[in-house]
Design an enzyme around this catalytic site. Structure first.
Site, PDB file in Angstrom:
ATOM      1  CG  HIS A 145      39.764  83.308  48.039  1.00 30.72           C
ATOM      2  ND1 HIS A 145      39.057  82.141  48.119  1.00 30.72           N
ATOM      3  CD2 HIS A 145      39.594  83.942  49.223  1.00 30.72           C
ATOM      4  CE1 HIS A 145      38.493  82.068  49.321  1.00 30.72           C
ATOM      5  NE2 HIS A 145      38.797  83.131  49.995  1.00 30.72           N
ATOM      6  NE  ARG A 419      34.415  80.636  52.657  1.00 35.11           N
ATOM      7  CZ  ARG A 419      35.031  81.833  52.750  1.00 35.11           C
ATOM      8  NH1 ARG A 419      35.562  82.215  53.901  1.00 35.11           N
ATOM      9  NH2 ARG A 419      35.130  82.611  51.698  1.00 35.11           N
ATOM     10  CD  GLU A 534      36.264  84.369  58.352  1.00 29.31           C
ATOM     11  OE1 GLU A 534      36.609  84.858  57.263  1.00 29.31           O
ATOM     12  OE2 GLU A 534      35.093  84.105  58.639  1.00 29.31           O
ATOM     13  CG  ASP A 574      38.331  88.617  56.895  1.00 30.62           C
ATOM     14  OD1 ASP A 574      37.992  89.751  56.533  1.00 30.62           O
ATOM     15  OD2 ASP A 574      38.017  87.598  56.271  1.00 30.62           O
ATOM     16  NE  ARG A 612      50.191  79.299  54.084  1.00 30.44           N
ATOM     17  CZ  ARG A 612      51.312  79.985  54.353  1.00 30.44           C
ATOM     18  NH1 ARG A 612      51.494  80.484  55.557  1.00 30.44           N
ATOM     19  NH2 ARG A 612      52.237  80.156  53.437  1.00 30.44           N
ATOM     20  NE  ARG A 747      33.728  89.180  49.144  1.00 31.71           N
ATOM     21  CZ  ARG A 747      33.248  88.236  49.947  1.00 31.71           C
ATOM     22  NH1 ARG A 747      34.037  87.687  50.847  1.00 31.71           N
ATOM     23  NH2 ARG A 747      31.992  87.844  49.854  1.00 31.71           N
TER      24      ARG A 747
END
Length: 917
Positions: A145, A419, A534, A574, A612, A747
Site C-alpha cells: 500500500h 486479493r 470493509e 474504508d 490495518r 482510495r
C-alpha cells in the site's frame, strides 16, 4: 532518564551540525543563513510571537523557487536524521530497561517472558500452554500500500547512518575510530543531500516486491528464530522441568505481487515472478546459513556419525559425481562438512532450476530440493547425528537456528496472499454460465438464486472452464490465476499461497464463486477463501453472510477440508472513510464479537485478519495495544495483520526495534489467550449500550460533513494537496479505483494522506467530539461513566488515546492556511465546522482523561511532536505558497518546477509527522 534525554539531544545536535556543514558547502553560507532565519522565526511563532509568524509567512510566500528547493530539502533532511536519532534513543531506552529488568530478576513489561509468567499466574497448567501453542498463529503481512514516501535509495542511506549511530552508542571507540565513523556519516549526509527525494518514475510491482524482500534479508530472517528461542526460554523459566514443543507459530505473509484489487499492473506474469523471487531469496539465505557454519562443523570422523548420515553422504556423492572428488579432498575425514557441501550444492541446483519458466507439465528435477521437507530432512540428519555423538551444544546452536528458519520461511519465504475484487469473479462466472447456457444474466440475479446455483455447481463433479481458455481476456486472466496457484503449490509447496481474499464481499455467493473457481482449477480444500468486509454496511452484514456459508452443504465440505478453520478479513480504512473514526472503531469491535460467536456456534476456528494501516485513520497506532483492545474471544491465539508503507520502515528497518515490535505482538496475543477476568462484567453491558448511542451520533455528524455536504469534495480538492499526492510516485497502484465523482471513489490512503499533510488529520477524530458532547449533555452522570470506561475498558481507552494522538499531530492554525486555498464560499461551508469539532473533541477528551493537555499520558511523544512542530511549519507554509502559485499560473504557464517543489514538501512533511496515509 535525564542522561538518556541528554544523549538524544547530543546526537540530534551532532547530526544537525553535520547537515549544516553540508548545506554551507553545497549551497553557500547565504542559503544556510536563510534556513536558519526561517527556523528561528518558526520557533518564535510557536512561542507566541505573532509578528514572527507574519514575517515568516511573508518571507516564504515570496521565496524564489531555487531557494524554496534548498529550504525544503534542508528541513526534510533534518527530519530524516532526527528520526534516526529518535530510533536510536528508543534502542538506548530499551537496552537500559532490559538491563534494569534483568537486575531485578523480573522480565520487562510486554516481553514474551512477562506474558508467559502472567499465564502461569492466571492458573494455566503446562498442558494448557501446550494446547495454546498448538493453536497459536501470528502472521504479519507486508503490503505494498503506497504510504512510504521515501525512495529505497534514500532508505538505504538512512540505514547506513543508523548503523553508524548504533556503533557510536554501543562501543567504546578510540578517538581515531570515532573520527572515522563521523567521516562516514558525513559522507552519507552529503550523498543524501545530492540525491533526489522523489522517485523519477512510479515504482513497478516488482520494485515493491524487492523493497519488501529487503526487510526479510536484512532483519527478519535472522530475527524470527530469536523470538522462538525467547519463547522457549520463557516457558522453561515459568514451567521448569516441563517439555514443550514450539510449532512454527510466527510466520510472515505478503501482498506484494498478489494484491490485484484495483491494480492492473499485478499480472499473472508478475505474480509468478514474485513467487520465483521469494523462493530465490530463501534459497540464497539458506546458502548464507550454510556458509556461516562452514568453520563450525569440522568434527573429525573418528568421533563417530550416525549410519543414516553416512548413507546420506554416500547417496549425495553418487548424485554429484563431478563434485565428489573436490569435496573429499577439501574435507577429508570431515563428514559434517562434506554433508554441508552437498546441501549447498543442492541449494545451488534448486536455485538454478527456479529460474526456469513454469510449465503445465511439471516434472521433478533430479538433485534439487523439490520441497522444504527434503532440505529439513538433510539438516535434521546432521542434528540427530550431533546429538548422538557428544555434539548436543552444536546441535542446539546454529544448526537448530537454520532448521527453525527453514520451518518458518520454507521455500516460499512469505506466504503470498492473492486479493481480487468480488466483481471480477462475478463477471468471469457470468461469462462462463452464459457460454454453457447455465444462466444468461447471473450477475443480475438475487442473492438467494446465486447461492442456489453456486451450490449446485460446487456439488457437480464436472469441470466448469475449458482446458484451453478462449474467453474474454479478463475472464481468462481470472481463471488462469487459480491455475497459477495450483502450479505454485506444485513447484514451491502449499504454503506458497494459502489465502485468497475477496475484496468488497457483500454476499455468500461472492465466497462460493471463488470456491467454484478454485475447485475448477483442482484446488479443492487447498487455500483459505477469505471474505473481506470493509464498509459499515458490510460489517453489519458479515455475521449473517458467514452463517449462511456455514449452513450450506457445499461450503461445509470446504471447511472440512480446511480443518474447520475460517479466516475472515476486516478493513479499517474504508470503514473509517465510510462512517468516521468512532463508528468504524465500534463497528469493527462489534463485528469481531459477532463473527467469533457465529464461528463458535458452528464449531469453526476463526482467524481474524486485520487490514490495518500505519495512520490512526486507517487502524494504525501501537499494535500491541490494539490487540489487547480486541474482544478476547476474537483472538484466542490467532491473528493476521497487515504491515504497510512507512510502518514497515519504522518497525523493521532497525533490528532492535523490530525485535521489540514482534515481542510486543507475541506478548499481546498470549495475554488475550489467557484467563483474564472479563472487563467489569456488571457494567460492560451498559458500556456497550453507551457506545451504540455514541456511535450513532458520531456517524451522523461525520456523514453530514463528509458525505452529505456538496462542498466537502470541493474543499478537499482545493484545500489539500490531494492532486499532487495522486501524482506522487510512491506506489504502483492507481490512487483511485475509477474517475472520482465523490468521496467514496477515492482510495483511503490518499484520503488520509491529504488530510495529514494539511494538518487537519480528519480521519483520526472527526465526529468523536459531537458524540461525546451531546451524549454527556443528555446524561448528567455520563461523564463519570466515560471516565470509568477509559480506565477499565481497553477498547475505549485505545479509541480515546489514538484520537488524541491524531489531534496532537493536527494543527488548526496551520490548517487555516490551507483553508485559504479554497474559495470563500467553500471555505465557509467546511472550515468553521472542522475547527468547532476539533475544539469539542479536545475538551471532551481532556474531561474524560483528566489531563490538562493532549498526550499528557505519553510525555515522550508529546515532547517529540512539540519539538518537531517549528520545523514542520515552514514546510507547510511553503507547500501552501507553492499551491497558490500553481493555481494562479495560467494554463499555458510552465508549472513543472512548482509541482516538483510541492512533491518535495510532501515528503518533508511526511518525515516530520512520521505519517503519510
Amino acid at each position: 532518564m535525564a542522561a538518556l534525554r541528554e544523549a538524544l539531544s547530543e546526537q540530534i545536535h551532532l547530526l544537525g551540525d553535520l547537515l549544516g556543514q553540508t548545506i554551507v558547502e553545497q549551497e553557500g553560507r547565504q542559503l544556510f543563513d536563510l534556513v536558519e532565519e526561517i527556523r528561528g522565526l518558526a520557533k518564535l511563532g510557536r512561542a507566541g510571537d505573532e509578528g514572527a509568524s507574519e514575517r515568516l509567512l511573508a518571507l516564504l510566500a515570496d521565496l524564489p523557487a531555487d531557494q524554496a528547493r534548498v529550504v525544503i530539502k534542508a528541513f526534510a533532511t533534518y527530519f530524516q536524521l532526527v528520526n534516526l536519532a529518535e530510533e536510536q534513543q528508543r534502542v538506548r531506552v530499551l537496552r537500559q530497561r532490559r538491563r534494569a529488568a534483568h537486575a531485578r530478576g523480573k522480565p520487562m513489561d510486554e516481553m514474551i517472558a512477562a506474558a508467559v509468567e502472567r499465564l502461569k499466574e492466571e492458573g494455566l497448567s503446562a498442558d494448557d500452554v501446550r494446547s495454546l501453542l498448538q493453536s497459536l498463529c501470528i502472521m504479519p503481512v507486508f503490503t505494498a500500500h503506497p504510504t512510504e514516501a521515501k525512495r529505497r535509495t534514500v532508505l538505504t542511506k538512512l540505514r547506513r547512518i543508523s548503523e553508524a549511530l548504533y556503533e557510536l552508542d554501543l562501543h567504546e571507540l578510540l578517538p581515531g575510530e570515532e573520527a572515522d565513523l563521523l567521516t562516514f556519516v558525513r559522507e552519507e549526509i552529503v550523498s543524501l543531500w545530492q540525491t533526489d527525494e522523489t522517485r523519477p518514475r512510479r515504482p513497478t510491482v516488482l520494485d515493491e516486491v524487492r523493497n519488501g524482500l529487503y526487510y526479510f534479508e536484512t532483519t527478519l530472517f535472522d530475527l524470527a528464530p530469536k523470538m522462538y528461542a525467547e519463547l522457549g526460554a520463557a516457558l522453561a523459566q515459568s514451567y521448569p522441568s516441563e517439555p514443550f514443543e514450539i510449532p512454527p507459530f510466527l510466520r510472515f505473509g505478503s501482498w506484494m505481487g498478489g494484491d490485484r484489487d484495483g491494480n492492473p499492473f499485478v499480472t499473472l506474469g508478475v505474480t509468478e515472478e514474485t513467487l520465483r523471487e521469494q523462493k530465490a531469496l530463501a534459497l540464497r539465505l539458506y546458502q548464507r546459513g550454510i556458509d556461516r557454519m562452514h568453520g563450525l562443523l569440522s568434527m573429525a570422523e573418528r568421533l563417530g556419525i550416525s549410519e543414516a548420515l553416512r548413507a546420506s553422504i554416500a547417496a549425495d556423492a553418487e548424485a554429484f559425481p563431478e563434485d565428489t572428488k573436490r569435496v573429499q579432498l577439501r574435507y577429508p575425514l570431515q563428514p559434517y562438512r562434506q554433508k554441508m557441501a552437498y546441501i549447498y550444492r543442492k541449494l545451488a541446483a534448486t536455485l538454478e532450476a527456479n529460474q526456469r519458466p513454469w510449465r503445465a507439465d511439471h516434472l521433478p528435477i533430479p538433485n534439487t530440493y523439490e520441497r522444504i521437507e527434503e532440505f529439513l530432512a538433510d539438516l535434521r540428519l546432521i542434528q540427530d547425528s550431533l546429538r548422538a555423538h557428544r555434539g548436543e551444544v552444536l546441535a542446539e546452536g546454529r544448526v537448530a537456528t537454520l532448521i527453525r528458519q527453514a520451518e518458518i520461511f520454507g521455500f516460499h519465504l512469505a506466504t503470498l496472499d492473492i486479493r481480487q475484487h468480488a466483481a471480477r469473479h462475478t463477471e468471469a462466472l457470468q461469462e462462463l454460465f452464459r457460454r454453457y447456457k447455465i444462466a444468461e444474466h447471473y450477475a443480475a440475479w438475487p442473492e438467494s438464486r446465486k447461492v442456489e446455483l453456486m451450490t449446485r455447481e460446487l456439488l457437480n463433479p464436472r469441470p466448469l472452464a475449458p482446458a484451453r481458455l478462449d474467453l474474454s481476456e479478463a475472464t481468462n486472466e481470472t481463471i488462469e490465476l487459480f491455475r497459477l496457484i495450483r502450479r505454485a503449490h506444485e513447484r514451491i509447496g502449499p504454503r506458497a499461497i494459502q489465502s485468497y481474499i475477496i475484496s468488497m464481499t457483500t454476499g455468500a455467493s461472492d465466497v462460493l464463486g471463488v470456491q467454484l473457481l478454485a475447485k475448477d482449477a483442482g484446488l479443492v480444500g487447498a487455500v483459505d477463501i477469505v471474505p473481506l468486509f470493509e464498509t459499515i454496511e458490510d460489517l453489519h452484514a458479515a455475521p449473517g453472510i458467514m452463517e449462511a456459508l456455514f449452513s450450506g452443504e457445499a461450503y461445509r465440505q470446504h471447511l472440512a477440508q480446511r480443518g474447520w478453520h475460517q479466516q475472515i478479513m476486516i478493513g479499517y480504512s474504508d470503514s473509517n472513510k465510510d462512517g468516521g473514526y468512532l463508528t468504524a472503531s465500534w463497528e469493527l469491535f462489534r463485528a469481531q464479537r459477532a463473527l467469533a460467536a457465529v464461528c463458535d456456534r458452528f464449531g469453526v476456528t476463526l482467524t481474524l485478519f486485520h487490514g490495518r494501516g500505519g495512520s490512526i485513520g486507517r487502524g494504525g497506532g501501537p499494535t500491541n495495544r490494539a490487540i489487547l483492545a480486541q474482544p478476547p474471544e476474537s483472538v484466542r491465539g490467532r491473528i493476521k495483520l497487515t504491515e504497510q508503507g512507512e510502518a514497515i520502515t519504522e518497525r523493521y528497518s532497525n533490528p532492535e526495534i523490530a525485535h521489540r515490535h514482534l515481542e510486543q505482538i507475541i506478548s499481546a496475543v498470549l495475554l488475550t489467550t489467557g484467563r483474564r477476568p472479563p472487563v467489569v462484567p456488571v457494567q460492560i453491558a451498559g458500556w456497550q449500550a453507551a457506545m451504540e448511542q455514541l456511535s450513532a451520533v458520531a456517524e451522523t455528524s461525520y456523514r453530514d460533513l463528509v458525505h452529505n455536504n456538496p462542498a466537502m469534495l470541493r474543499y478537499f480538492r482545493e484545500a489539500t494537496p490531494i492532486d499532487e499526492i495522486e501524482r506522487l510516485n510512491i506506489g504502483s497502484r492507481p490512487a483511485k479505483r475509477k474517475a472520482t465523482t465523490g468521496i467514496a471513489d477515492l482510495r483511503a490512503i490518499p484520503w488520509v494522506f491529504a488530510w495529514t499533510q494539511s494538518r487537519v488529520v480528519l480521519p483520526g477524530w472527526y465526529g468523536l467530539g459531537t458524540a461525546l458532547t451531546e451524549w454527556t449533555a443528555d446524561h448528567p452522570e455520563s461523564l463519570t461513566m466515560l471516565q470509568e470506561m477509559y480506565r477499565a475498558w481497553p477498547f475505549f481507552c485505545s479509541t480515546i488515546d489514538n484520537a488524541q494522538m491524531s489531534m496532537r499531530k493536527a494543527d488548526m492554525a496551520i490548517a487555516a492556511t490551507y483553508a485559504g486555498l479554497a474559495t470563500p464560499e467553500t471555505r465557509q461551508a467546511i472550515f468553521p465546522r472542522l475547527c468547532a469539532e476539533f475544539e469539542r473533541t479536545e475538551q471532551a477528551i481532556l474531561a474524560i482523561t483528566g489531563q490538562s493537555d493532549l498526550l499528557d499520558n505519553e510525555p515522550w511523544l508529546q515532547r517529540s511532536i512539540r519539538l518537531r512542530n517549528p520545523y514542520v511549519d515552514p514546510l507547510n507554509y511553503i507547500q501552501v505558497a507553492m499551491m497558490h502559485r500553481l493555481r494562479a499560473a495560467g494554463p499555458e504557464a510552465s508549472t513543472d518546477e512548482i509541482s516538483d517543489l510541492i512533491l518535495l514538501s510532501v515528503n518533508g512533511i511526511a518525515a516530520g509527522l512520521r505519517n503519510t496515509g
